[in-house]
Scaffold this motif. Sequence first.
Motif, PDB file in Angstrom:
ATOM      1  N   LYS A 234     -41.508  -4.129 -54.253  1.00  0.00           N
ATOM      2  CA  LYS A 234     -41.487  -4.185 -55.709  1.00  0.00           C
ATOM      3  C   LYS A 234     -40.759  -5.450 -56.122  1.00  0.00           C
ATOM      4  O   LYS A 234     -39.979  -6.009 -55.357  1.00  0.00           O
ATOM      5  N   THR A 235     -40.985  -5.868 -57.356  1.00  0.00           N
ATOM      6  CA  THR A 235     -40.308  -7.047 -57.891  1.00  0.00           C
ATOM      7  C   THR A 235     -38.982  -6.629 -58.509  1.00  0.00           C
ATOM      8  O   THR A 235     -38.913  -5.650 -59.257  1.00  0.00           O
ATOM      9  N   TYR A 236     -37.934  -7.379 -58.162  1.00  0.00           N
ATOM     10  CA  TYR A 236     -36.596  -7.144 -58.709  1.00  0.00           C
ATOM     11  C   TYR A 236     -36.030  -8.463 -59.217  1.00  0.00           C
ATOM     12  O   TYR A 236     -36.393  -9.537 -58.722  1.00  0.00           O
ATOM     13  N   TYR A 237     -35.113  -8.337 -60.163  1.00  0.00           N
ATOM     14  CA  TYR A 237     -34.449  -9.497 -60.745  1.00  0.00           C
ATOM     15  C   TYR A 237     -32.949  -9.342 -60.487  1.00  0.00           C
ATOM     16  O   TYR A 237     -32.365  -8.302 -60.790  1.00  0.00           O
ATOM     17  N   ILE A 238     -32.349 -10.374 -59.910  1.00  0.00           N
ATOM     18  CA  ILE A 238     -30.982 -10.303 -59.418  1.00  0.00           C
ATOM     19  C   ILE A 238     -30.067 -11.193 -60.255  1.00  0.00           C
ATOM     20  O   ILE A 238     -30.390 -12.358 -60.517  1.00  0.00           O
ATOM     21  N   THR A 239     -28.920 -10.642 -60.625  1.00  0.00           N
ATOM     22  CA  THR A 239     -27.863 -11.414 -61.279  1.00  0.00           C
ATOM     23  C   THR A 239     -26.671 -11.437 -60.324  1.00  0.00           C
ATOM     24  O   THR A 239     -26.122 -10.382 -59.993  1.00  0.00           O
TER      25      THR A 239
ATOM     26  N   GLU B 113     -26.045  -7.301 -60.471  1.00  0.00           N
ATOM     27  CA  GLU B 113     -27.088  -6.461 -61.075  1.00  0.00           C
ATOM     28  C   GLU B 113     -28.414  -6.653 -60.350  1.00  0.00           C
ATOM     29  O   GLU B 113     -28.822  -7.767 -60.035  1.00  0.00           O
ATOM     30  N   ILE B 114     -29.068  -5.537 -60.085  1.00  0.00           N
ATOM     31  CA  ILE B 114     -30.405  -5.522 -59.501  1.00  0.00           C
ATOM     32  C   ILE B 114     -31.278  -4.724 -60.464  1.00  0.00           C
ATOM     33  O   ILE B 114     -31.035  -3.535 -60.680  1.00  0.00           O
ATOM     34  N   SER B 115     -32.265  -5.372 -61.057  1.00  0.00           N
ATOM     35  CA  SER B 115     -33.079  -4.722 -62.088  1.00  0.00           C
ATOM     36  C   SER B 115     -34.560  -4.948 -61.819  1.00  0.00           C
ATOM     37  O   SER B 115     -34.946  -5.947 -61.222  1.00  0.00           O
TER      38      SER B 115
END
Length: 108
Positions: free
Chosen positions: A7-12, A17-19
Amino acid sequence: MIMPAKKTYYITINDGEISQSSTSSPWDFKIEATDDEIVELRELFDQNYSTEWENFYRAHVPYLQYHFDRQNDKYDEGLTKIYGAIYKLGDEEARNHIASMGILPSEN
């Protein structure tokens, strides 16, 4: 054998944060990962968060300099592992950015 779905995740990085939402908050890196890979990345972030607290308490010991502080080394090592995981799972933009930072050990 069926491969687990990615799946695609966006990391800060700063707040760990993993969203899965690209619009809920600002993000640093886009990755493609399985559920197990996300669990591993979350564990790396959690370990570094704990080390941050150790560093906070250690910071109140005035005679210990940064470059002689094992907790800071531990934090730096954890951050390198996080960037390594993101490099492995990241899209081309993420890999290029991390490579340009020069923080990962070179593979010869």
